[in-house]
Scaffold this motif. Structure first.
Motif, short mmCIF file in Angstrom:
data_model
loop_
_atom_site.label_atom_id
_atom_site.label_comp_id
_atom_site.label_asym_id
_atom_site.label_seq_id
_atom_site.Cartn_x
_atom_site.Cartn_y
_atom_site.Cartn_z
N LYS A 126 0.85 -1.22 0.00
CA LYS A 126 0.00 0.00 0.00
C LYS A 126 0.87 1.25 0.00
O LYS A 126 0.39 2.36 0.24
CB LYS A 126 -0.89 0.03 1.25
N ASP A 127 2.17 1.06 -0.21
CA ASP A 127 3.12 2.14 0.05
C ASP A 127 3.53 2.93 -1.19
O ASP A 127 4.50 3.68 -1.15
CB ASP A 127 4.37 1.58 0.77
N ILE A 128 2.78 2.78 -2.28
CA ILE A 128 3.10 3.62 -3.45
C ILE A 128 2.07 4.75 -3.54
O ILE A 128 0.87 4.50 -3.66
CB ILE A 128 3.15 2.80 -4.75
N PRO A 129 2.56 6.01 -3.46
CA PRO A 129 1.65 7.16 -3.47
C PRO A 129 1.25 7.53 -4.90
O PRO A 129 1.79 8.45 -5.48
CB PRO A 129 2.50 8.26 -2.82
N TYR A 130 0.26 6.82 -5.45
CA TYR A 130 -0.07 7.04 -6.86
C TYR A 130 -0.74 8.39 -7.12
O TYR A 130 -0.41 9.06 -8.09
CB TYR A 130 -1.01 5.92 -7.36
N TYR A 131 -1.69 8.75 -6.26
CA TYR A 131 -2.46 9.97 -6.53
C TYR A 131 -2.44 10.92 -5.33
O TYR A 131 -2.90 10.53 -4.25
CB TYR A 131 -3.94 9.64 -6.79
N PRO A 132 -1.96 12.17 -5.52
CA PRO A 132 -2.25 13.18 -4.50
C PRO A 132 -3.77 13.36 -4.47
O PRO A 132 -4.44 13.09 -5.47
CB PRO A 132 -1.57 14.44 -5.02
N ILE A 133 -4.31 13.76 -3.33
CA ILE A 133 -5.78 13.90 -3.24
C ILE A 133 -6.13 15.39 -3.19
O ILE A 133 -6.02 16.03 -2.15
CB ILE A 133 -6.32 13.18 -1.97
N PRO A 134 -6.53 15.94 -4.36
CA PRO A 134 -6.77 17.39 -4.40
C PRO A 134 -8.06 17.77 -3.69
O PRO A 134 -9.15 17.58 -4.22
CB PRO A 134 -6.87 17.71 -5.90
N LYS A 135 -7.92 18.25 -2.48
CA LYS A 135 -9.05 18.83 -1.76
C LYS A 135 -8.47 19.85 -0.79
O LYS A 135 -7.28 19.82 -0.45
CB LYS A 135 -9.90 17.78 -1.05
N LYS A 136 -9.36 20.75 -0.35
CA LYS A 136 -8.93 21.97 0.31
C LYS A 136 -7.88 21.74 1.41
O LYS A 136 -6.79 22.31 1.37
CB LYS A 136 -10.14 22.70 0.88
N GLU A 137 -8.21 20.90 2.39
CA GLU A 137 -7.29 20.82 3.54
C GLU A 137 -5.93 20.24 3.14
O GLU A 137 -4.91 20.59 3.72
CB GLU A 137 -7.91 20.08 4.72
N ASN A 138 -5.93 19.34 2.14
CA ASN A 138 -4.65 18.77 1.71
C ASN A 138 -3.81 19.82 0.99
O ASN A 138 -2.59 19.87 1.15
CB ASN A 138 -4.88 17.58 0.78
N LEU A 139 -4.48 20.66 0.21
CA LEU A 139 -3.74 21.69 -0.52
C LEU A 139 -3.21 22.75 0.46
O LEU A 139 -2.14 23.32 0.25
CB LEU A 139 -4.63 22.31 -1.62
#
Ligand code: FAD
Ligand code: UDP
Length: 386
Positions: free
Chosen positions: A326-339
């Protein structure tokens, strides 16, 4: 010693390393933790002799003549336009949802007036993001918007991201807008294709320069020490005052001091089948059925001829950096708090004026390959080339 160091041998790192080696004629050290180059665009021949993409299917498409010309120095092209079908209500229909999809899914007495309304409100050959279409106050168009939302977007997005479309930045579902057109292609970019000999061959050419020294199987932390408190860097135990191009995760660079940036991961299931082809197009999406989101059959993309075929199913899953599988970061998750969290790291990065953070992980951006290449060329031209 080196004055230029690049962490990561994906498109961001490889393009900048190539430019430093060729245009600046300087020596550059590329450090890559995997046992291969290419980042997530890496491809290889599987045990059956089929060219497959290890980290999910990659189709090259761009509007940028500059990016296309740059990459064309390192590859010839198999001209290919990607087609995707969606399994909806027992039919396989064109995705993105377009006028053909409308006529295939709804009875003519509904479809015809809806087509007329769509065209008169938005125009022909126009792309409308689903979340925008849902804002309409016309009752018939609202019916259509809700239909498309439920049949195409809601369950796919819930599987892929673990949240609903409206919980994510609108640019995510905006990548696959409703298209008021009869064009069944997935992308309309002027330049599209697959590298004739695969992506890995491009990376071999990018990195084959005698000025480039490549270290595989090496996490940068084995050879680079980042003193985040004092803004100092050392390489092989000696102070490093050169330029560092960093294409790994930005939160990792800062030892997660503000917390982890969230990612989505995937599990891929490959299967070889003793048939020439098993599906009519490159990719079939399954928004509402199964736990995987889509199945891609590589030979449609690559144009390879072979008596058997290999497909891949994509199973979305949460990302956990310390859990194998589960350790490959394929997608950043674009949503307000993450940005917002990313913005704190970006601000923090100002303490390192000689480190350039480039690429999907370092900039926490849902970049396609062409955008990463464009960005790498811009960083090189504006910040490294003097
Ligand atoms: P990466 O390719 O992730 O490269 C970063 C490199 O840095 C990796 O090799 C990594 O191992 C290395 N690294 C990370 N941390 C360290 C460390 N600590 N030490 C040393 N090395 C490290 N784009 C398209 O244009 N078309 C598509 O069809 C398409 N399909 C995709 C499908 C999937 C499933 C995914 C996940 C992405 C897809 N993309 C597609 C996007 C594409 O993969 C990215 O745009 C591109 O790979 C980003 O390049 P990069 O160099 O920024 O990152
Ligand atoms: N999407 C969807 N249904 C589809 C295709 C896409 O809901 O049939 C949404 C989903 O949220 C997905 C996003 O649109 O993650 C972007 O799709 P794209 O095909 O660009 O994703 P990628 O190839 O980057 O995984």
């Amino acid at each position: 010693m080196f004055d230029y160091v690049v962490v990561g041998a994906g498109f961001a790192g490889a393009v900048i390393a190539e430019r430093i080696a060729t245009q600046l004629n300087e020596k550059v050290l590329v450090i890559e933790k995997r046992n291969h180059i290419g980042g997530n665009a890496y491809d290889y021949y599987d045990e059956n002799g089929i060219l497959v993409h290890k980290y999910g299917p990659h189709i090259f498409h761009t509007r940028s003549r500059e990016v296309w010309d740059y990459l064309s120095q390192f590859t010839d092209w198999h001209l290919y336009h990607h087609h995707v079908l969606g399994s909806i209500d027992g039919k396989k229909v064109p995705i993105p949802f377009n006028l053909n999809t409308l006529h295939e899914l709804l009875p003519e007495s509904f479809a015809r007036p809806l087509e007329e309304k769509l065209v008169s409100k938005f125009g022909y050959n126009v792309k409308v993001p689903i979340l925008k279409l849902r804002e309409t106050d016309d009752k018939d168009l609202k019916f259509l918007a809700d239909f498309v939302y439920e049949k195409v977007f809601l369950n796919y997005t819930t599987k892929q991201w673990g949240m609903k479309p409206e919980e994510l930045d609108p640019t995510v579902t905006g990548r696959v807008p409703v298209y008021i057109s009869r064009d069944n292609r997935y992308f309309q970019d002027a330049y599209q294709g697959m590298p004739k000999e695969g992506y890995t061959k491009i990376f071999e050419k990018l990195l084959s320069h005698s000025n480039i020294k490549l270290m595989l199987n090496t996490d940068y932390k084995e050879v680079i020490d980042i003193d985040v408190k004092n803004g100092k860097i050392s390489l092989f135990g000696q102070e490093f005052k050169g330029i560092l191009v960093y294409t790994g995760k930005i939160d990792e660079f800062f030892n997660y001091e503000f917390g982890d940036l969230p990612y989505r991961s995937l599990r891929f299931e490959f299967e070889n089948i003793q048939k020439e082809f098993v599906q009519p197009v490159g990719t079939i999406n399954y928004p509402n059925e199964y736990q995987f989101t889509r199945i891609t059959e590589f030979k449609h993309l690559t144009g390879q001829e072979h008596s058997s075929t290999t497909i891949v199913k994509e199973y979305p899953q949460g990302y956990e950096r310390n859990v194998k599988g589960k350790d490959i970061p394929y997608y950043p998750i674009p949503k307000k708090e993450n940005l917002e969290l990313y913005a704190r790291y970006k601000e923090r990065a100002r303490q390192f004026p000689h480190v350039f953070f480039v690429g999907r992980l370092a900039e926490y951006r849902y970049y396609d390959m062409d955008a990463v290449i464009a960005r790498a060329l811009t960083v090189f031209n504006n910040k490294i080339l003097r």
